[in-house]
Motif scaffolding. Structure first.
Motif, PDB file in Angstrom:
ATOM      1  N   VAL A 175       5.828   8.185  -0.874  1.00  0.00           N
ATOM      2  CA  VAL A 175       7.082   8.455  -1.580  1.00  0.00           C
ATOM      3  C   VAL A 175       6.961   9.792  -2.310  1.00  0.00           C
ATOM      4  O   VAL A 175       5.982  10.019  -3.031  1.00  0.00           O
ATOM      5  N   LEU A 176       7.936  10.665  -2.098  1.00  0.00           N
ATOM      6  CA  LEU A 176       7.954  11.974  -2.762  1.00  0.00           C
ATOM      7  C   LEU A 176       9.079  12.011  -3.786  1.00  0.00           C
ATOM      8  O   LEU A 176      10.198  11.573  -3.504  1.00  0.00           O
ATOM      9  N   SER A 177       8.771  12.525  -4.973  1.00  0.00           N
ATOM     10  CA  SER A 177       9.810  12.654  -5.995  1.00  0.00           C
ATOM     11  C   SER A 177       9.571  13.929  -6.793  1.00  0.00           C
ATOM     12  O   SER A 177       8.664  14.708  -6.491  1.00  0.00           O
ATOM     13  N   GLY A 178      10.376  14.143  -7.824  1.00  0.00           N
ATOM     14  CA  GLY A 178      10.254  15.336  -8.650  1.00  0.00           C
ATOM     15  C   GLY A 178      11.370  16.324  -8.368  1.00  0.00           C
ATOM     16  O   GLY A 178      12.090  16.224  -7.366  1.00  0.00           O
ATOM     17  N   GLY A 179      11.516  17.289  -9.256  1.00  0.00           N
ATOM     18  CA  GLY A 179      12.624  18.235  -9.187  1.00  0.00           C
ATOM     19  C   GLY A 179      12.709  19.023  -7.896  1.00  0.00           C
ATOM     20  O   GLY A 179      13.807  19.333  -7.412  1.00  0.00           O
ATOM     21  N   ILE A 180      11.567  19.351  -7.311  1.00  0.00           N
ATOM     22  CA  ILE A 180      11.557  20.142  -6.075  1.00  0.00           C
ATOM     23  C   ILE A 180      12.242  19.375  -4.939  1.00  0.00           C
ATOM     24  O   ILE A 180      12.831  19.972  -4.033  1.00  0.00           O
ATOM     25  N   MET A 181      12.209  18.037  -5.012  1.00  0.00           N
ATOM     26  CA  MET A 181      12.766  17.223  -3.932  1.00  0.00           C
ATOM     27  C   MET A 181      14.299  17.219  -3.910  1.00  0.00           C
ATOM     28  O   MET A 181      14.901  16.552  -3.070  1.00  0.00           O
ATOM     29  N   LYS A 182      14.925  17.979  -4.795  1.00  0.00           N
ATOM     30  CA  LYS A 182      16.372  18.192  -4.669  1.00  0.00           C
ATOM     31  C   LYS A 182      16.696  18.892  -3.353  1.00  0.00           C
ATOM     32  O   LYS A 182      17.821  18.852  -2.876  1.00  0.00           O
ATOM     33  N   SER A 183      15.684  19.549  -2.777  1.00  0.00           N
ATOM     34  CA  SER A 183      15.847  20.208  -1.479  1.00  0.00           C
ATOM     35  C   SER A 183      15.209  19.379  -0.371  1.00  0.00           C
ATOM     36  O   SER A 183      14.638  19.916   0.582  1.00  0.00           O
ATOM     37  N   SER A 184      15.327  18.066  -0.477  1.00  0.00           N
ATOM     38  CA  SER A 184      14.669  17.167   0.473  1.00  0.00           C
ATOM     39  C   SER A 184      15.148  17.361   1.910  1.00  0.00           C
ATOM     40  O   SER A 184      14.403  17.103   2.858  1.00  0.00           O
ATOM     41  N   ALA A 185      16.390  17.825   2.096  1.00  0.00           N
ATOM     42  CA  ALA A 185      16.912  18.015   3.453  1.00  0.00           C
ATOM     43  C   ALA A 185      16.095  19.036   4.233  1.00  0.00           C
ATOM     44  O   ALA A 185      15.993  18.968   5.461  1.00  0.00           O
ATOM     45  N   VAL A 186      15.499  19.988   3.512  1.00  0.00           N
ATOM     46  CA  VAL A 186      14.629  20.989   4.154  1.00  0.00           C
ATOM     47  C   VAL A 186      13.184  20.507   4.168  1.00  0.00           C
ATOM     48  O   VAL A 186      12.469  20.649   5.168  1.00  0.00           O
ATOM     49  N   ILE A 187      12.762  19.915   3.066  1.00  0.00           N
ATOM     50  CA  ILE A 187      11.348  19.562   2.891  1.00  0.00           C
ATOM     51  C   ILE A 187      10.910  18.428   3.817  1.00  0.00           C
ATOM     52  O   ILE A 187       9.880  18.529   4.498  1.00  0.00           O
ATOM     53  N   LEU A 188      11.660  17.339   3.842  1.00  0.00           N
ATOM     54  CA  LEU A 188      11.196  16.138   4.548  1.00  0.00           C
ATOM     55  C   LEU A 188      10.968  16.339   6.048  1.00  0.00           C
ATOM     56  O   LEU A 188       9.921  15.920   6.558  1.00  0.00           O
ATOM     57  N   PRO A 189      11.908  16.990   6.786  1.00  0.00           N
ATOM     58  CA  PRO A 189      11.646  17.176   8.225  1.00  0.00           C
ATOM     59  C   PRO A 189      10.386  18.003   8.486  1.00  0.00           C
ATOM     60  O   PRO A 189       9.610  17.691   9.409  1.00  0.00           O
ATOM     61  N   SER A 190      10.165  19.024   7.681  1.00  0.00           N
ATOM     62  CA  SER A 190       8.985  19.868   7.865  1.00  0.00           C
ATOM     63  C   SER A 190       7.702  19.092   7.580  1.00  0.00           C
ATOM     64  O   SER A 190       6.736  19.147   8.357  1.00  0.00           O
ATOM     65  N   LEU A 191       7.676  18.349   6.463  1.00  0.00           N
ATOM     66  CA  LEU A 191       6.475  17.585   6.127  1.00  0.00           C
ATOM     67  C   LEU A 191       6.226  16.476   7.137  1.00  0.00           C
ATOM     68  O   LEU A 191       5.081  16.211   7.513  1.00  0.00           O
ATOM     69  N   ASP A 230       0.859  -1.189   0.000  1.00  0.00           N
ATOM     70  CA  ASP A 230       0.000   0.000   0.000  1.00  0.00           C
ATOM     71  C   ASP A 230       0.892   1.236   0.000  1.00  0.00           C
ATOM     72  O   ASP A 230       1.586   1.517   0.979  1.00  0.00           O
ATOM     73  N   LEU A 231       0.828   1.980  -1.093  1.00  0.00           N
ATOM     74  CA  LEU A 231       1.832   3.005  -1.351  1.00  0.00           C
ATOM     75  C   LEU A 231       1.185   4.204  -2.035  1.00  0.00           C
ATOM     76  O   LEU A 231       0.325   4.039  -2.905  1.00  0.00           O
ATOM     77  N   VAL A 232       1.587   5.402  -1.643  1.00  0.00           N
ATOM     78  CA  VAL A 232       1.179   6.623  -2.333  1.00  0.00           C
ATOM     79  C   VAL A 232       2.420   7.322  -2.869  1.00  0.00           C
ATOM     80  O   VAL A 232       3.411   7.475  -2.151  1.00  0.00           O
ATOM     81  N   MET A 233       2.369   7.711  -4.125  1.00  0.00           N
ATOM     82  CA  MET A 233       3.457   8.435  -4.789  1.00  0.00           C
ATOM     83  C   MET A 233       2.991   9.853  -5.062  1.00  0.00           C
ATOM     84  O   MET A 233       1.901  10.069  -5.593  1.00  0.00           O
ATOM     85  N   ILE A 234       3.819  10.840  -4.694  1.00  0.00           N
ATOM     86  CA  ILE A 234       3.517  12.238  -5.006  1.00  0.00           C
ATOM     87  C   ILE A 234       4.724  12.841  -5.704  1.00  0.00           C
ATOM     88  O   ILE A 234       5.854  12.731  -5.213  1.00  0.00           O
ATOM     89  N   THR A 235       4.495  13.443  -6.865  1.00  0.00           N
ATOM     90  CA  THR A 235       5.577  14.060  -7.626  1.00  0.00           C
ATOM     91  C   THR A 235       5.430  15.576  -7.557  1.00  0.00           C
ATOM     92  O   THR A 235       4.392  16.121  -7.903  1.00  0.00           O
TER      93      THR A 235
END
Length: 282
Positions: free
Chosen positions: A258-274, A132-137
């Protein structure tokens, strides 16, 4: 040996890969000209594919076919584009199956890009072993795909689980390119970001105003330098993304997002906040 061609037709870049027995052995990336239509891109795609084959000395007779990933709604039975959203607007009238057959005598299989990304992560990446998986780009637009009980959600009109970027997170918000109001994409995507910044009352006093291109690279850079406008716009985007993710969690009850896409190049900032917002609000 079995060879296949993979094409990811994004809104900003087109990625082309050559695979040997399921392993990527060569790839190319070219700028997308989405405003000029899909048919106008086909000669460039044909040229890039032929160059890939030549570089690796692969005969066209040894290629099994093309996997074609598209940023819009796709009929994965007839392998044709159903709907676009201000990208490659002639897609529904473009016969991709006929193009591949007439050019190389190959079959072509088409799927929405988020669904294709989900299948890749499920089989080989961050979702391996999940049922059971959700993908967001997160990119030019925002897409999604859903796996429930090991089955890819498709739906009667090929849009089940696909429109997470058009879930409403602000019913009094911005009109989206899809015609709805306050979609995640209309609140926090690459195409929306320049106007989002310019609408900020203190934009003219911000250092980010000096940027030639108002993209997420610039946003994260200036937010990291404590620019007030950048920080506040970034927080708006993070909140919109979190709301969209929480909607998907409540709707589909996945094991993993799972998050992907060009914006996720900044995952170090995005993931902790989300992660914090999801833990607190979902």
């Amino acid at each position: 040996m079995n060879f296949t061609i993979a094409i990811d037709l994004g809104g900003t870049f087109i990625k082309i890969g050559l695979l040997q027995n399921g392993e990527l052995i060569e790839r190319r990336e070219v700028p997308a000209q989405s405003a000029s239509g899909l048919k106008n891109q086909l000669p460039a795609l044909e040229s890039e594919i032929n160059q890939l084959l030549l570089a690796k000395q692969v005969k066209k007779e040894d290629v099994l076919g093309i996997g074609f990933s598209f940023a819009g709604l796709v009929d994965s039975v007839a392998n044709r584009i159903l709907s676009t959203n201000q990208k490659y607007d002639d897609g529904p009238e473009t016969d991709l199956v006929g193009w591949a057959r007439e050019t190389w005598n190959w079959p072509l299989f088409a799927l929405n890009d988020a669904r294709m990304a989900l299948l890749g992560e499920w089989q080989h990446g961050a979702g391996k072993g999940c049922t059971d998986l959700v993908m967001i780009t997160l990119g030019t637009g925002i897409g999604s795909a859903v796996l429930v009980g090991g089955e890819l959600l498709i739906g009667k009109h090929f849009q089940a689980g696909n429109l997470g970027g058009h879930a409403v997170v602000n019913h009094k918000g911005t009109v989206c390119t899809c015609g709805n109001v306050g979609c995640v994409e209309a609140e926090a995507s690459t195409w929306r970001l320049p106007s989002l910044l310019k609408e900020h009352p203190e934009f003219n006093d911000s250092e980010i105003k000096k940027e030639e291109v108002l993209d997420f690279r610039a946003l994260f850079n200036h937010a990291g330098n404590n620019d007030k406008v950048a920080i506040e716009v970034l927080e708006h985007c993070l909140s919109a993304w979190a709301a969209g993710i929480i909607n998907m969690i409540h709707a589909f009850d996945p094991e993993v997002i799972v998050l992907s896409g060009g914006i996720m190049k900044s995952s170090a900032v995005i993931l902790p906040s989300l992660q914090e917002k999801v833990n607190r609000l979902a």
